[in-house]
Motif scaffolding. Structure first.
Motif, short mmCIF file in Angstrom:
data_model
loop_
_atom_site.label_atom_id
_atom_site.label_comp_id
_atom_site.label_asym_id
_atom_site.label_seq_id
_atom_site.Cartn_x
_atom_site.Cartn_y
_atom_site.Cartn_z
N ILE A 6 59.25 45.09 -51.01
CA ILE A 6 59.97 45.06 -52.28
C ILE A 6 59.14 45.84 -53.29
CG2 ILE A 6 60.82 43.62 -54.16
CD1 ILE A 6 61.47 41.48 -52.12
N ILE A 7 59.72 46.94 -53.76
CA ILE A 7 59.07 47.80 -54.75
C ILE A 7 59.72 47.57 -56.10
CG2 ILE A 7 58.42 50.17 -55.33
CD1 ILE A 7 57.24 49.16 -52.69
N VAL A 8 58.91 47.34 -57.12
CA VAL A 8 59.44 47.07 -58.46
C VAL A 8 58.79 48.02 -59.46
CG1 VAL A 8 59.73 44.63 -57.84
CG2 VAL A 8 57.68 45.35 -59.09
N LYS A 9 59.46 48.19 -60.59
CA LYS A 9 58.86 48.95 -61.68
C LYS A 9 57.64 48.19 -62.21
CE LYS A 9 61.78 52.40 -61.88
NZ LYS A 9 61.36 53.80 -61.57
N ARG A 10 56.63 48.94 -62.59
CA ARG A 10 55.35 48.31 -62.97
C ARG A 10 55.49 47.34 -64.13
NH1 ARG A 10 52.11 54.03 -62.76
NH2 ARG A 10 52.25 54.34 -60.49
N ASP A 11 56.42 47.62 -65.04
CA ASP A 11 56.59 46.76 -66.22
C ASP A 11 57.81 45.85 -66.07
OD1 ASP A 11 58.39 48.81 -66.27
OD2 ASP A 11 58.16 49.27 -68.42
N LEU A 12 58.11 45.43 -64.85
CA LEU A 12 59.30 44.62 -64.60
C LEU A 12 59.23 43.30 -65.36
CD1 LEU A 12 61.94 44.42 -62.90
CD2 LEU A 12 60.60 43.09 -61.25
N THR A 13 60.34 42.96 -66.02
CA THR A 13 60.50 41.67 -66.68
C THR A 13 61.77 41.02 -66.13
OG1 THR A 13 61.84 42.61 -68.46
CG2 THR A 13 59.43 42.56 -68.80
N LEU A 14 61.96 39.76 -66.45
CA LEU A 14 63.14 39.06 -65.99
C LEU A 14 64.41 39.74 -66.50
CD1 LEU A 14 64.40 36.64 -64.53
CD2 LEU A 14 64.16 35.33 -66.65
N ALA A 15 64.38 40.16 -67.76
CA ALA A 15 65.56 40.83 -68.34
C ALA A 15 65.85 42.13 -67.60
CB ALA A 15 65.33 41.09 -69.83
N ARG A 16 64.82 42.89 -67.29
CA ARG A 16 65.02 44.16 -66.58
C ARG A 16 65.46 43.91 -65.14
NH1 ARG A 16 60.67 48.71 -67.12
NH2 ARG A 16 62.48 49.89 -66.40
N LEU A 17 64.95 42.83 -64.55
CA LEU A 17 65.34 42.53 -63.17
C LEU A 17 66.84 42.26 -63.08
CD1 LEU A 17 63.37 40.16 -60.80
CD2 LEU A 17 65.85 40.15 -60.86
N LYS A 18 67.39 41.56 -64.08
CA LYS A 18 68.80 41.20 -64.05
C LYS A 18 69.71 42.29 -64.63
CE LYS A 18 69.87 36.94 -65.04
NZ LYS A 18 69.99 35.64 -65.75
N ALA A 19 69.11 43.29 -65.27
CA ALA A 19 69.91 44.29 -65.98
C ALA A 19 70.61 45.27 -65.04
CB ALA A 19 69.03 45.06 -66.97
N ARG A 20 70.00 45.53 -63.88
CA ARG A 20 70.55 46.53 -62.97
C ARG A 20 70.65 45.94 -61.56
NH1 ARG A 20 67.16 51.85 -65.04
NH2 ARG A 20 68.21 52.01 -67.06
N PRO A 21 71.49 46.56 -60.72
CA PRO A 21 71.57 46.08 -59.34
C PRO A 21 70.23 46.24 -58.64
CG PRO A 21 73.37 47.61 -59.85
CD PRO A 21 72.40 47.68 -60.99
N ILE A 22 70.03 45.46 -57.60
CA ILE A 22 68.86 45.58 -56.74
C ILE A 22 69.27 46.39 -55.52
CG2 ILE A 22 67.23 44.34 -55.27
CD1 ILE A 22 67.32 42.06 -57.29
#
Length: 215
Positions: free
Chosen positions: A85-101
């Motif tokens: 699982i690769i995530v953006k370095r500054d991932l937040t809960l809001a950003r996680l839910k903002a776009r599809p995975i």
């Protein structure tokens, strides 16, 4: 017998068993058939183009849900760090839910892994949307900023991490047995294979694994 697979290093003992004639020496004729993607492999299973295949066992749950009667012959291994699982370095809960995975396969084999990751964010699968793309497309989309989270495998996972301002958050090695793999097939095709031949196919696989472990 026709034995289906996708091009993935963990399944390479199948090629070894065929190319070294290990199955032939055991008295069974097996032809390995490579499919370009997992969905193509599943179509091959459903249509009866292959007698057996090696794949993530959780995907067979998805095939049953799609109405295909499949049988699991046995577990051979786990994904142990191959799925990432690769995530953006500054991932937040809001950003996680903002776009599809982004996922390379929208079947229980992968979404179960995703659900375990989401649990650490106090989320469930119903709280997010997923989008299925090929591994290369996932990396491209992550680099372009269309995803904040993807599930991918190397080398495309590494490319997404290095070129897309990403970081590795979780791998399948973090959860023992999260993605089991093994020999599976359409139930009627499996039933047509004598048990003695099934044993020989497993023995050829084991011999090939031992060969690969020989430095």
């Amino acid at each position: 017998y026709r034995f289906g697979m996708v091009p993935w290093i963990a399944y390479s003992p199948l090629h070894v068993a065929e190319d070294l004639g290990l199955w032939r020496k055991l008295g069974v004729d097996v032809k390995v058939v490579s499919f370009p993607t997992n969905p193509a492999l599943y179509r091959g299973i459903a249509s009866g183009d292959v007698d057996l295949c090696m794949d993530m066992i959780g995907s067979m749950v998805g095939m049953v849900l799609d109405g295909v009667d499949v049988k699991v012959l046995g577990e051979t291994d786990w994904s142990h760090g191959g799925d990432k699982i690769i995530v953006k370095r500054d991932l937040t809960l809001a950003r996680l839910k903002a776009r599809p995975i982004g996922v390379y396969l929208a079947k229980p084999s992968v979404t179960f892994f995703l659900s375990r990751f989401l649990k650490d964010w106090n989320l469930s699968l119903s709280d997010v949307r997923t989008q299925e793309l090929t591994m290369q497309e996932l990396a491209d989309a992550f680099i372009d900023g269309r995803f904040n989270v993807i599930i991918n495998c190397d080398p495309e996972a590494l490319r997404a991490e290095h070129d897309g301002e990403g970081r590795q958050s979780t791998t399948s090695a973090d959860f023992d047995g999260i993605i089991p793999e093994g020999f599976v097939g359409r139930a009627d095709r499996v039933a047509a294979i004598p048990f003695a031949d099934q044993v020989k196919i497993f023995r050829g696989w084991i011999q090939a694994v031992r060969w690969l472990h020989d430095q």
